[in-house]
Design an enzyme around this catalytic site. Sequence first.
Site, short mmCIF file in Angstrom:
data_model
loop_
_atom_site.label_atom_id
_atom_site.label_comp_id
_atom_site.label_asym_id
_atom_site.label_seq_id
_atom_site.Cartn_x
_atom_site.Cartn_y
_atom_site.Cartn_z
N HIS A 1 14.79 24.71 -19.01
CA HIS A 1 16.12 24.14 -19.25
C HIS A 1 16.00 22.94 -20.19
CE1 HIS A 1 18.43 26.42 -16.20
NE2 HIS A 1 17.22 26.53 -15.64
N GLY B 1 22.57 27.27 -11.29
CA GLY B 1 23.20 26.46 -10.25
C GLY B 1 22.87 26.95 -8.86
N GLU C 1 16.13 33.16 -5.87
CA GLU C 1 15.19 32.06 -5.63
C GLU C 1 15.23 31.64 -4.17
OE1 GLU C 1 14.03 27.64 -7.35
OE2 GLU C 1 16.05 28.40 -7.66
N ASP D 1 10.79 25.74 -15.72
CA ASP D 1 12.14 25.49 -15.21
C ASP D 1 12.66 24.14 -15.72
OD1 ASP D 1 14.48 26.14 -13.87
OD2 ASP D 1 13.77 25.44 -11.91
#
Length: 345
Positions: free
Chosen positions: A27, A179, A207, A285
């Site tokens: 990200h 999210g 996840e 991530d």
Amino acid sequence: MDHNTASSPSTVSSLVRDLPKVELHVHLEGSIPAETLFELARRHRVEDIPATLDELREWYVFTDFPHFIEVYLASVRALRDEADFALLASVVAERLAEQNVRYAEVHVSLYTHLMRGVPAKVVFDGIEHARMRAEREHGVQLRWIPDFPVDFGVESAERTLDAVLREGPPSVVGFGVGGVEGPLGRFADVFRRARAAGLASLPHAGEQAGPERVREALDLLGAERIGHGIDTMRDPALVERMVDAQIPVDVSPTSNIRTRVVERIEDHPLPAMLDAGLLVTLNTDDPTLFGTDLNGEYGIALDLVGAEGLVRLARNGVCASYLGAARRHALLAEIDAVAGRHGVL
């Protein structure tokens, strides 16, 4: 190796250092270094963050998920104009290049900026400027995956996709949702529209909310790759399906530990996922917010799956990417050559 901090040259094994790498799940906003955030916060007089760089670095150390969200949102608030996005993307590209990362598909939390009144054109113009400079100066290729948070609902998905279709450059390869995990079926029409426009469906799923989220991503969103997806291992039939179709799963071990979906690194399902035949890729991530980098993740994987498994993960990343065929072939050949020099193949 200390897996709680980003790797340094002295702690990186020669195999990890030498392997050409790609990253498919990182990200942009979760990659902002403390020093860059401090610079941007002072530029824009962002409140509610520590007043000195040393205090900011200490604040950056992950404690729990609410604290992570606090730091993440502060980082987002500091990004306001084209120059800010260009600076961040340039710093991210430079750090990737230092780790021998040749190609990265970077998630951009576009809706988080749209909801603050930052136009999509500002975001894309900034990161595109940095992308072209990074390829020219560092030889690292960047591609973009705009996304929206699942907990903000269908309106956020539609608004994000509209902005991508209106302003997105050709370097946008996919469309994502992240999210807090929740039901994905309500986004089926939005993802159908994204796929019709030529964007890959690249959602986060599985996840922490179970294998059913992975099934929804496949069946309802037409997912071509699953972000995180470690809960796939809880459903043998789903594992078989994913293996048969060779649907890539982007795994981020340190992220899983930090968010406590896995208690100990020794318990991480990465080895079992490889043994099952899943097309697993290795990623960071939110690297700076989780105190890691891709070399660090490769070091963790080396401990978990050995040198042959590590080379397999490097190859998987290339195969799961949206690089062109010629570039994929060249990178795979280079990975094999490096592995051969290290006596792995």
